[in-house]
Scaffold this motif. Sequence first.
Motif, mmCIF file in Angstrom:
data_model
loop_
_atom_site.group_PDB
_atom_site.id
_atom_site.type_symbol
_atom_site.label_atom_id
_atom_site.label_comp_id
_atom_site.label_asym_id
_atom_site.label_seq_id
_atom_site.Cartn_x
_atom_site.Cartn_y
_atom_site.Cartn_z
ATOM 1 N N GLY A 146 43.603 37.226 40.650
ATOM 2 C CA GLY A 146 43.968 36.053 41.237
ATOM 3 C C GLY A 146 45.672 36.103 41.581
ATOM 4 O O GLY A 146 46.155 35.152 42.413
ATOM 5 N N ALA A 147 46.272 37.015 41.695
ATOM 6 C CA ALA A 147 47.219 37.287 42.155
ATOM 7 C C ALA A 147 47.258 37.753 43.219
ATOM 8 O O ALA A 147 48.838 38.072 44.186
ATOM 9 C CB ALA A 147 48.128 38.336 40.908
ATOM 10 N N SER A 148 46.425 38.153 44.609
ATOM 11 C CA SER A 148 46.188 39.121 45.576
ATOM 12 C C SER A 148 45.675 38.622 46.371
ATOM 13 O O SER A 148 44.730 38.279 45.632
ATOM 14 C CB SER A 148 46.672 40.408 45.445
ATOM 15 O OG SER A 148 46.534 40.644 46.846
ATOM 16 N N ASP A 166 44.658 38.753 36.228
ATOM 17 C CA ASP A 166 45.526 39.746 36.833
ATOM 18 C C ASP A 166 46.134 41.042 36.322
ATOM 19 O O ASP A 166 46.275 40.722 34.443
ATOM 20 C CB ASP A 166 45.596 39.493 38.568
ATOM 21 C CG ASP A 166 45.997 40.975 39.622
ATOM 22 O OD1 ASP A 166 45.156 39.853 40.452
ATOM 23 O OD2 ASP A 166 46.423 41.178 39.486
ATOM 24 N N ARG A 168 44.346 28.528 44.863
ATOM 25 C CA ARG A 168 45.307 28.078 45.944
ATOM 26 C C ARG A 168 43.921 27.109 46.391
ATOM 27 O O ARG A 168 44.499 25.888 45.963
ATOM 28 C CB ARG A 168 46.080 28.562 47.338
ATOM 29 C CG ARG A 168 47.528 29.478 47.045
ATOM 30 C CD ARG A 168 47.747 30.248 48.487
ATOM 31 N NE ARG A 168 48.841 30.636 47.457
ATOM 32 C CZ ARG A 168 49.047 31.797 48.760
ATOM 33 N NH1 ARG A 168 48.201 32.204 49.234
ATOM 34 N NH2 ARG A 168 50.891 32.230 48.044
ATOM 35 N N GLY A 213 52.718 39.026 39.832
ATOM 36 C CA GLY A 213 51.678 37.955 40.163
ATOM 37 C C GLY A 213 51.015 37.549 39.836
ATOM 38 O O GLY A 213 51.476 35.813 40.549
ATOM 39 N N LEU A 252 43.957 34.821 45.914
ATOM 40 C CA LEU A 252 44.578 33.628 45.061
ATOM 41 C C LEU A 252 44.792 32.878 45.961
ATOM 42 O O LEU A 252 44.588 31.710 45.781
ATOM 43 C CB LEU A 252 46.007 34.846 45.751
ATOM 44 C CG LEU A 252 48.293 33.882 45.730
ATOM 45 C CD1 LEU A 252 48.150 33.215 44.034
ATOM 46 C CD2 LEU A 252 48.151 34.533 46.487
ATOM 47 N N VAL A 256 44.609 31.989 36.404
ATOM 48 C CA VAL A 256 44.874 33.451 37.247
ATOM 49 C C VAL A 256 45.218 34.771 36.443
ATOM 50 O O VAL A 256 45.945 34.432 35.725
ATOM 51 C CB VAL A 256 46.090 33.217 38.394
ATOM 52 C CG1 VAL A 256 46.425 34.867 38.646
ATOM 53 C CG2 VAL A 256 45.807 32.395 39.409
ATOM 54 N N ALA A 292 52.013 33.565 40.552
ATOM 55 C CA ALA A 292 50.727 32.496 41.202
ATOM 56 C C ALA A 292 50.817 31.413 39.813
ATOM 57 O O ALA A 292 50.551 30.170 40.927
ATOM 58 C CB ALA A 292 49.760 33.507 40.955
#
Length: 251
Positions: free
Chosen positions: A18-20, A41, A28, A46, A24, A39, A50
Motif C-alpha cells: 500500500g505504499a505505492s 509494505d 486513498r 512509504g 496506495l 497500509v 502513507a
Amino acid sequence: MSLRYIDQEDYTVAIVGGASGIGLEAARFLNGQGVRVAVLDRNKDGVASAAKELGPKAFGVAVDITDWDQTKAAIDSVAQQFGKIDALVNCAAIVGKTNLPTHEVEIENFDECYRINLRGAFLLSKAVVPHMLKRKYGRILHIASIAGKEGNAGMLAYSATKAGLIGLVKVMGKDYAETGITVNGLAPAVIRTPMVAAMPQQQVDYMTAKIPMKRVGELREAAEMIAWIVSPACSFTTGFTFDLTGGRAVY
Ligand SMILES: NC(=O)c1ccc[n+]([C@@H]2O[C@H](COP(=O)([O-])OP(=O)(O)OC[C@H]3O[C@@H](n4cnc5c(N)ncnc54)[C@H](O)[C@@H]3O)[C@@H](O)[C@H]2O)c1
C-alpha cells in the motif's frame, strides 16, 4: 463522481503493497470513503508517509511478505488494532528483470519473484484467513496480472508467478466458499504506476499495443474496482480473477 461502495464506518481493510502505485491509490480511495485502512509494505518510509497522509483512521505496518513470522505478526497487529479485518487487498509484487527470453532469466531473479508474488500471497492468505473465519466474513483480493492469464513474452518470472497466483485464488475460492469469505483476483493490463515507469520502454510499448483501447489504465480505474470487489456487495463471486485490461482479455 464515485459511488460509495462501503457504508460501514468500522469496515477494516488491510492493503499490502500500500505504499505505492495501485495499493496506495486503493488506500486513498477507501480512506476517502470513510473506511479504516491499514497500509502494509516493506518500504518503511512509504508506509510512514502513507499513514501520515491518510490521517487518523489509518495506520501503517512495515512488513516483508517473504518472511512468515513478520507476515503473521503484521496481520495479527492489524486485527488487534482494529478489532477485526474485513478485507485484505494484496498489491505487493515485483516485476523482476524483463525483456529477456526464458533461457536468459537468472534463477535468483525467478526465485525472488516467486517469493514475493506467489509465496508471499500464500503467506498473507494463511495469516489472514483465521481472523476472517472467526467472524464468518471476509474479502480477500490478490492483484494478479494479464501476464498471468496470457503470458507476456520477455517476462517469464512475473508471468509464471502471476499465473500461479490465479491458481491460488481458484483453490482458495473453493476452500472457503461456504464460510462467508470470498477470495478473488484482479488482472490489470498496464496501469500508470511507478512499477511501470521503471520498466524498459520497449516492454511497456509491447504491452500497451496489445490493449484494444490503445491506452494504459489509470490508477483510479483500478481503485474503483478494488473497492467494489472487497465490499459486502460483491457477495456471489469467489475464486474468480476479474479483468481490468481495456479489452485485452475478454474472459
Ligand atoms: N502497474 C501495472 O501496470 C500492473 C499491471 C498488472 C498487474 N499489476 C500488479 O498490481 C500490483 C501493484 O502494482 P504497482 O504497479 O502498484 O506496483 P508498485 O511497485 O508501485 O507497488 C508495489 C508495492 O509492493 C511492495 N512490495 C514489494 N515487495 C514486497 C514485499 N516482499 N513485502 C511487502 N511489500 C512489498 C513495494 O514496496 C511497493 O510499495 C502488483 O501485484 C502488480 O504485479 C500492476
